[in-house]
Enzyme design. Sequence first.
Site, PDB file in Angstrom:
ATOM      1  N   TYR A 182      58.433 -36.071  21.828  1.00 26.52           N
ATOM      2  CA  TYR A 182      57.453 -37.293  21.642  1.00 26.52           C
ATOM      3  C   TYR A 182      57.819 -37.790  20.453  1.00 26.52           C
ATOM      4  O   TYR A 182      58.309 -37.292  19.494  1.00 26.52           O
ATOM      5  CB  TYR A 182      56.071 -36.866  21.831  1.00 26.52           C
ATOM      6  CG  TYR A 182      55.386 -36.010  20.671  1.00 26.52           C
ATOM      7  CD1 TYR A 182      54.832 -36.553  19.428  1.00 26.52           C
ATOM      8  CD2 TYR A 182      55.548 -34.479  20.534  1.00 26.52           C
ATOM      9  CE1 TYR A 182      54.418 -35.865  18.451  1.00 26.52           C
ATOM     10  CE2 TYR A 182      55.043 -33.795  19.631  1.00 26.52           C
ATOM     11  CZ  TYR A 182      54.555 -34.257  18.757  1.00 26.52           C
ATOM     12  OH  TYR A 182      53.824 -33.670  17.672  1.00 26.52           O
ATOM     13  N   CYS A 183      57.370 -39.136  20.256  1.00 31.03           N
ATOM     14  CA  CYS A 183      57.614 -39.872  19.029  1.00 31.03           C
ATOM     15  C   CYS A 183      56.600 -40.976  18.985  1.00 31.03           C
ATOM     16  O   CYS A 183      55.849 -41.062  19.951  1.00 31.03           O
ATOM     17  CB  CYS A 183      59.214 -40.266  18.886  1.00 31.03           C
ATOM     18  SG  CYS A 183      59.740 -41.558  20.301  1.00 31.03           S
ATOM     19  N   THR A 184      56.977 -42.100  18.089  1.00 31.80           N
ATOM     20  CA  THR A 184      55.852 -43.086  17.956  1.00 31.80           C
ATOM     21  C   THR A 184      55.822 -43.829  19.236  1.00 31.80           C
ATOM     22  O   THR A 184      54.661 -44.113  19.648  1.00 31.80           O
ATOM     23  CB  THR A 184      56.141 -43.984  16.721  1.00 31.80           C
ATOM     24  OG1 THR A 184      56.559 -43.025  15.401  1.00 31.80           O
ATOM     25  CG2 THR A 184      55.032 -44.941  16.463  1.00 31.80           C
ATOM     26  N   ILE A 211      53.718 -41.785  21.582  1.00 26.24           N
ATOM     27  CA  ILE A 211      52.415 -41.413  20.945  1.00 26.24           C
ATOM     28  C   ILE A 211      51.319 -42.868  21.313  1.00 26.24           C
ATOM     29  O   ILE A 211      50.252 -42.819  21.468  1.00 26.24           O
ATOM     30  CB  ILE A 211      52.120 -41.155  19.758  1.00 26.24           C
ATOM     31  CG1 ILE A 211      52.863 -39.991  19.548  1.00 26.24           C
ATOM     32  CG2 ILE A 211      50.610 -40.845  19.188  1.00 26.24           C
ATOM     33  CD1 ILE A 211      53.396 -39.458  18.085  1.00 26.24           C
TER      34      ILE A 211
END
Length: 292
Positions: A182-184, A211
Amino acid sequence: MAIPKILLFYVFTQLADPEAIRLWQRELCESAGVRGRIVISKDGMNGTVGGDLPAVKRYLRRTREYAPFANLDAKWSEGTGDDFPRVNVKVREELVSFGAPGELVVGRDGVVGGGTRLSPTELHTLTAEKDVTFFDGRNRIEAAIGHFPNAVIPDVDTTREFVAELDSGRYDHLKDSPVVTYCTGGIRCEVLSALMVGRGFTEVYQLDGGIARYGEEFGDSGLWSGSLYVFDDRLSVDFSPDAVTVGRCERCDAPTNRTANCVDPSCRAQFVVCDRHAAGVTCAEHAATAPA
C-alpha cells in the site's frame, strides 16, 4: 463561495512523446487555473494539483479527453486554496523513482506482472480469510504518522532504497505468504508489487487507489490508523475527527502527526516533531536531543 480541492492522480500507459505531453499539461494547468506537481515519463503520468473545484474539474475533464488518459485514477480531498505555490511539470525516466527503469513493463492496460488489485472492501474480505502482511511502500517518515496494522515498514528515506531492501533478503520469509502493498495513492505500491513478484514473492496484492481511496470509503472506522502524509503544504490529512495520533515527536516523544524539514537549505532531511519542536529543527540539534 469557492471550494478549494486537491486532485491526486496517476495513469500507467505507453507515451511516445513525453515532452509534448509536458508542454500540453503545463499549458492546460495554466489555462484551467490549477497549480501543482506533475511527473511524466514514457510509462504514463503522475501528479497532484489543486485549485477551486470548477477549475480542478475542468483540468480533469480536459486531461481525460486524451485517450491514453481516459482511465486515469483520480482521488479527491479538501484543499486550502493555497496548497501549491506554482505549476511544476517535469519529464523523468521513471514515473516513480525506484531506480529500476529496466524492470518495469507497462502495456496498454498498465503495469504488467504486478500484484492482484484489491478494492478497500476486497481488502477487508482478504484480511478476514487470511493472515496477511501489510507492506508499506512509502518512506519511514510517511509511515510514522499513519499505517495499517502490524505493517512491515522498511527503514528507507527514499523510494530508490526499496530495490536494495528487497534484494537484502530481509523479507524472504514473506515470499510464500500473502502480502498487501500500500502507499498514498496507489502508484508506488503498484510498482512495488511488480518488483516483489519479479523477486519470487508468490502471493502479492496491491491496495487499489492506495490509502487515499481506502480513507474515502472507510475513514477511520476500518483498519487504517493515524494521519496520511501528503506532498503539499497541508503536510498531512485526517479522514475524520476520530483519527488517532500514532506519530511520536523524535525529540521529546510527544504524540504528533506533524513533520518538519531541516532548516538547513542544503539538507533534505525530514523529522516527525510536535508543535513545540517544529520550528528551527536542524540535523545536528535533532541528533543531540532525540530520545534514546
